[in-house]
Design an enzyme around this catalytic site. Structure first.
Site, PDB file in Angstrom:
ATOM      1  N   HIS A 114      14.156  43.649  11.399  1.00 39.94           N
ATOM      2  CA  HIS A 114      14.180  42.436  12.555  1.00 39.94           C
ATOM      3  C   HIS A 114      14.113  41.267  11.880  1.00 39.94           C
ATOM      4  O   HIS A 114      15.125  40.847  11.134  1.00 39.94           O
ATOM      5  CB  HIS A 114      13.294  42.770  13.491  1.00 39.94           C
ATOM      6  CG  HIS A 114      13.514  42.158  15.110  1.00 39.94           C
ATOM      7  ND1 HIS A 114      15.014  42.124  15.464  1.00 39.94           N
ATOM      8  CD2 HIS A 114      12.569  41.880  16.371  1.00 39.94           C
ATOM      9  CE1 HIS A 114      14.797  40.864  17.107  1.00 39.94           C
ATOM     10  NE2 HIS A 114      13.307  41.831  16.682  1.00 39.94           N
TER      11      HIS A 114
ATOM     12  N   ARG B  33      13.027  32.827  19.199  1.00 38.98           N
ATOM     13  CA  ARG B  33      12.647  33.530  19.917  1.00 38.98           C
ATOM     14  C   ARG B  33      11.449  33.850  21.640  1.00 38.98           C
ATOM     15  O   ARG B  33      11.985  34.516  22.305  1.00 38.98           O
ATOM     16  CB  ARG B  33      12.887  35.201  18.724  1.00 38.98           C
ATOM     17  CG  ARG B  33      12.211  36.332  20.134  1.00 38.98           C
ATOM     18  CD  ARG B  33      13.717  36.664  20.586  1.00 38.98           C
ATOM     19  NE  ARG B  33      15.322  36.991  20.211  1.00 38.98           N
ATOM     20  CZ  ARG B  33      15.904  37.480  19.231  1.00 38.98           C
ATOM     21  NH1 ARG B  33      15.312  38.619  19.570  1.00 38.98           N
ATOM     22  NH2 ARG B  33      17.284  37.150  18.266  1.00 38.98           N
TER      23      ARG B  33
ATOM     24  N   ARG C 229       7.383  52.963  31.284  1.00 36.29           N
ATOM     25  CA  ARG C 229       6.680  54.536  31.419  1.00 36.29           C
ATOM     26  C   ARG C 229       7.981  55.584  31.602  1.00 36.29           C
ATOM     27  O   ARG C 229       7.604  55.821  32.106  1.00 36.29           O
ATOM     28  CB  ARG C 229       6.055  54.315  32.412  1.00 36.29           C
ATOM     29  CG  ARG C 229       4.415  55.439  32.119  1.00 36.29           C
ATOM     30  CD  ARG C 229       4.686  56.181  31.232  1.00 36.29           C
ATOM     31  NE  ARG C 229       3.528  56.763  30.943  1.00 36.29           N
ATOM     32  CZ  ARG C 229       3.892  58.431  30.072  1.00 36.29           C
ATOM     33  NH1 ARG C 229       4.956  58.308  29.737  1.00 36.29           N
ATOM     34  NH2 ARG C 229       3.179  59.131  29.857  1.00 36.29           N
TER      35      ARG C 229
ATOM     36  N   SER D 199      11.583  42.800  19.587  1.00 37.75           N
ATOM     37  CA  SER D 199      10.312  41.853  20.324  1.00 37.75           C
ATOM     38  C   SER D 199      10.988  41.444  20.762  1.00 37.75           C
ATOM     39  O   SER D 199       9.033  41.142  22.114  1.00 37.75           O
ATOM     40  CB  SER D 199      10.916  40.094  18.702  1.00 37.75           C
ATOM     41  OG  SER D 199      12.320  39.954  19.200  1.00 37.75           O
TER      42      SER D 199
HETATM   43  N1  AMX Z   1      22.524  48.062   4.178  1.00 41.40           N
HETATM   44  C1  AMX Z   1      22.638  49.195   3.637  1.00 41.40           C
HETATM   45  N2  AMX Z   1      22.026  50.497   4.399  1.00 41.40           N
HETATM   46  C2  AMX Z   1      22.690  50.171   6.067  1.00 41.40           C
HETATM   47  C3  AMX Z   1      23.176  48.690   6.306  1.00 41.40           C
HETATM   48  C4  AMX Z   1      22.683  47.918   5.696  1.00 41.40           C
HETATM   49  N3  AMX Z   1      23.116  46.856   5.597  1.00 41.40           N
HETATM   50  N4  AMX Z   1      22.944  48.720   8.082  1.00 41.40           N
HETATM   51  C5  AMX Z   1      22.821  49.800   8.127  1.00 41.40           C
HETATM   52  N5  AMX Z   1      23.102  51.328   7.318  1.00 41.40           N
HETATM   53  C6  AMX Z   1      22.738  51.951   7.094  1.00 41.40           C
HETATM   54  C7  AMX Z   1      21.647  52.858   7.796  1.00 41.40           C
HETATM   55  O1  AMX Z   1      20.406  53.124   7.606  1.00 41.40           O
HETATM   56  C8  AMX Z   1      21.789  54.224   8.147  1.00 41.40           C
HETATM   57  O2  AMX Z   1      21.813  54.845   7.046  1.00 41.40           O
HETATM   58  P1  AMX Z   1      21.168  56.386   7.219  1.00 41.40           P
HETATM   59  O3  AMX Z   1      21.966  56.994   8.001  1.00 41.40           O
HETATM   60  O4  AMX Z   1      20.985  57.010   5.392  1.00 41.40           O
HETATM   61  O5  AMX Z   1      19.459  56.436   7.959  1.00 41.40           O
HETATM   62  C9  AMX Z   1      23.453  53.974   8.207  1.00 41.40           C
HETATM   63  O6  AMX Z   1      23.577  53.024   7.847  1.00 41.40           O
HETATM   64  C10 AMX Z   1      23.516  54.145   9.809  1.00 41.40           C
HETATM   65  O7  AMX Z   1      22.676  53.093  10.307  1.00 41.40           O
HETATM   66  P2  AMX Z   1      23.680  51.885  11.869  1.00 41.40           P
HETATM   67  O8  AMX Z   1      24.027  53.405  13.017  1.00 41.40           O
HETATM   68  O9  AMX Z   1      24.921  51.327  10.940  1.00 41.40           O
HETATM   69  O10 AMX Z   1      22.932  51.375  12.152  1.00 41.40           O
HETATM   70  P3  AMX Z   1      21.044  50.998  12.935  1.00 41.40           P
HETATM   71  O11 AMX Z   1      21.681  50.676  14.521  1.00 41.40           O
HETATM   72  O12 AMX Z   1      20.116  52.334  12.793  1.00 41.40           O
HETATM   73  O13 AMX Z   1      20.418  49.419  12.258  1.00 41.40           O
HETATM   74  C11 AMX Z   1      20.029  48.066  11.714  1.00 41.40           C
HETATM   75  C12 AMX Z   1      20.559  48.667  12.444  1.00 41.40           C
HETATM   76  C13 AMX Z   1      20.206  46.134  12.090  1.00 41.40           C
HETATM   77  C14 AMX Z   1      18.346  48.687  11.271  1.00 41.40           C
HETATM   78  C15 AMX Z   1      20.653  48.069   9.851  1.00 41.40           C
HETATM   79  O14 AMX Z   1      21.656  47.917  10.192  1.00 41.40           O
HETATM   80  C16 AMX Z   1      19.561  47.566   8.681  1.00 41.40           C
HETATM   81  O15 AMX Z   1      18.893  47.905   8.591  1.00 41.40           O
HETATM   82  N6  AMX Z   1      20.012  46.107   8.257  1.00 41.40           N
HETATM   83  C17 AMX Z   1      20.032  45.552   7.318  1.00 41.40           C
HETATM   84  C18 AMX Z   1      18.553  44.631   7.813  1.00 41.40           C
HETATM   85  C19 AMX Z   1      18.949  43.241   8.475  1.00 41.40           C
HETATM   86  O16 AMX Z   1      19.569  42.584   8.037  1.00 41.40           O
HETATM   87  N7  AMX Z   1      17.744  43.129  10.183  1.00 41.40           N
HETATM   88  C20 AMX Z   1      18.757  42.037  11.168  1.00 41.40           C
HETATM   89  C21 AMX Z   1      18.542  42.382  12.058  1.00 41.40           C
HETATM   90  C22 AMX Z   1      18.895  41.375  13.016  1.00 41.40           C
HETATM   91  C23 AMX Z   1      17.933  41.003  13.269  1.00 41.40           C
HETATM   92  O17 AMX Z   1      16.973  41.880  13.930  1.00 41.40           O
HETATM   93  N8  AMX Z   1      17.318  39.996  13.063  1.00 41.40           N
END
Ligand code: AMX
Length: 443
Positions: free
Chosen positions: A271, A399, A419, A241
């Site tokens: 997010h 935010r 860019r 965001s």
């Molecule tokens: N549950 C299950 N799997 C998860 C996970 C979770 N909470 N968090 C990460 N993973 C998985 C990823 O999907 C990825 O799987 P893949 O290799 O099979 O594609 C693997 O673990 C490695 O991911 P990562 O490097 O640890 O995380 P990231 O930086 O790629 O992603 C985030 C970060 C937040 C998108 C991810 O942890 C996630 O999807 N969490 C759940 C959604 C969530 O709570 N989002 C809110 C975040 C905070 C915010 O912005 N408000």
């Protein structure tokens, strides 16, 4: 010129000079390198943008202008009987890099209250939106529609000198922040209470007035809103965001267009929508297990089933953090003080006890700990705010404080159009081949 604007001008004028000199003398220093992993992996960790208002450390969590959340809970002024700091104080700090006094915070509350006006056209637009439209989409549409009142857009059209960008941006940001609680509360009451709206109370501070317009007038809920609006305000510049606002703003789109871009990013499930997803997931768990008080063993089994279905456990994981999110801990602290026996709070705490170990055991998740979204819904539910698909709007109101304070700095620094350079996969393959040849030759 108002006192915050004058202080902002004084602060950025000297900062801008200092940065100009630094870039002139050290502009060709290498600050980071980029790997192919990062190019394909969502640009994680690449140090490539400026963000003044806050900084995120993987272990320590967020610091706003150098202050952690526990420090801010002590240091920011609390007025109007508050036991939590007012986000007005945080905005002042983010914009000026100075802690405000009680008088400053009181002034800013009044100033936002004075600027909090929607036009009839704004209300009519909201009234015409189908209540089946997700509240976050309604919120974003309303922000877009208010763009017709942008002073920056008019001044640009009239040929404003670029040295004045900051001034119009400041005015737009102040107006927009003032209006957001009105818009959000209007969306809420329209969507869930048949349009039984509650007028603003201009004597209240920004968060207490928001709580009031939502229909929640207890002093505890006011404090929750002050805390909530403070801790969700900013999380450095790389999150989706914040980055979206910064990117859109770099085209000299005004604050309304830029913030709407950021809100659309916040509306994604990875997010800001995660706060809605967390509560929906807990409700699904309660339904599937057939109990309102699942044991830790039952929760653990349910988490494993969720993972087996190839979906994420919402509220857990983070792209930068590698510890429990201090924003989660601050909310846990609030719950310990005000509602430790609440059944939903108990579930959230039990989930916290079982999920990290399970996620850790998968071996691929970099951060198994809870993020901000794992706790917020349970607290809102405790105060009878149970409409899960409104939660991301509340995140968005908060935010706005950080991303708009930074947008003022972006225009004060006159940062250029953003860019970066993209590459095709063929170009990357050719690069890999050329490096392999080099390595072979060198060997
Ligand atoms: N549950 C299950 N799997 C998860 C996970 C979770 N909470 N968090 C990460 N993973 C998985 C990823 O999907 C990825 O799987 P893949 O290799 O099979 O594609 C693997 O673990 C490695 O991911 P990562 O490097 O640890 O995380 P990231 O930086 O790629 O992603 C985030 C970060 C937040 C998108 C991810 O942890 C996630 O999807 N969490 C759940 C959604 C969530 O709570 N989002 C809110 C975040 C905070 C915010 O912005 N408000």
């Amino acid at each position: 010129m108002d006192k915050l604007k004058a202080l902002f001008k004084q602060r950025f004028s000297s900062a801008a000079e200092e940065i100009k000199t630094m870039v002139k003398s050290h502009g060709n220093m290498i600050i980071d390198e980029v790997t192919i992993d990062q190019v394909y992996g969502g640009m994680r960790g690449i140090e490539s943008m400026v963000w003044e208002t806050s900084s995120l450390d993987p272990q320590e969590g967020i610091r706003f202008r150098g202050y952690s959340i526990p420090e801010l809970r002590n240091l920011l002024p609390k007025i109007n009987g508050a036991t939590e700091p007012l986000p007005e104080g945080l905005f002042w700090l983010m914009l000026t890099d100075q802690l405000p006094t009680e008088d400053d915070v009181r002034w800013l509350s009044q100033e936002w209250s004075r600027r909090a006006k929607l036009t009839n056209a704004d209300y009519e637009l909201l009234d015409h939106l189908d209540s089946a439209i997700h509240p976050m989409t309604q919120f974003s549409i309303a922000i877009m529609a208010m763009q017709s009142t942008s002073l920056f857009a008019v001044a640009y059209h009239d040929g404003m000198n670029k040295t004045n960008y900051w001034e119009y941006m400041y005015e737009d940001c102040m107006n927009l922040i003032a209006k957001l609680p009105l818009v959000a509360a209007y969306v809420y009451r329209k969507t869930f209470f048949n349009g039984a709206h509650i007028p603003a109370d201009p004597t209240l501070d920004w968060s207490a007035n928001f709580a009031h317009m939502l229909g929640k007038d207890s002093s505890e809920f006011r404090d929750l809103m002050r805390l909530y609006m403070t801790i969700h305000a900013d999380h450095e510049g790389g999150n989706a965001s914040a980055h979206a606002v910064h990117l859109v703003g770099s085209t000299l789109s005004d604050a309304y267009l830029s913030l709407a871009g950021g809100m659309n990013a916040l509306a994604g499930p990875l997010h800001g929508l995660a706060n809605q997803e967390v509560m929906d997931w807990i409700y699904d768990m309660i339904r599937d297990l057939g109990t309102n008080t699942p044991t830790k063993e039952q929760i653990a089994e349910y988490v494993k089933t969720t993972l087996a279905h190839g979906v994420v456990v919402p509220g857990y994981g983070h792209a930068v953090l590698r510890q429990p999110d201090p924003r989660f801990m601050a909310q846990r602290d609030f719950a310990q003080k005000h509602c430790p026996e609440d059944p939903m709070v108990q579930i959230v705490w039990n989930v916290f006890e079982v999920v990290p170990e399970i996620l850790q055991s998968l071996g691929k998740i970099k951060n198994p700990w809870p993020n901000v979204d794992a706790h917020s819904g349970a607290l809102l539910e405790h105060y009878d705010l149970k409409e899960h698909n409104f939660y991301t709007v509340m995140f968005g109101v908060s935010r706005a404080l950080g991303v708009l304070a930074q947008l003022c700095w972006d225009r004060a620094y006159n940062l250029p159009l953003e860019r970066p350079k993209s590459l095709t996969s063929d170009e990357i393959k050719q690069f890999v081949a050329s490096q392999t040849i080099k390595t072979t030759v060198n060997v």
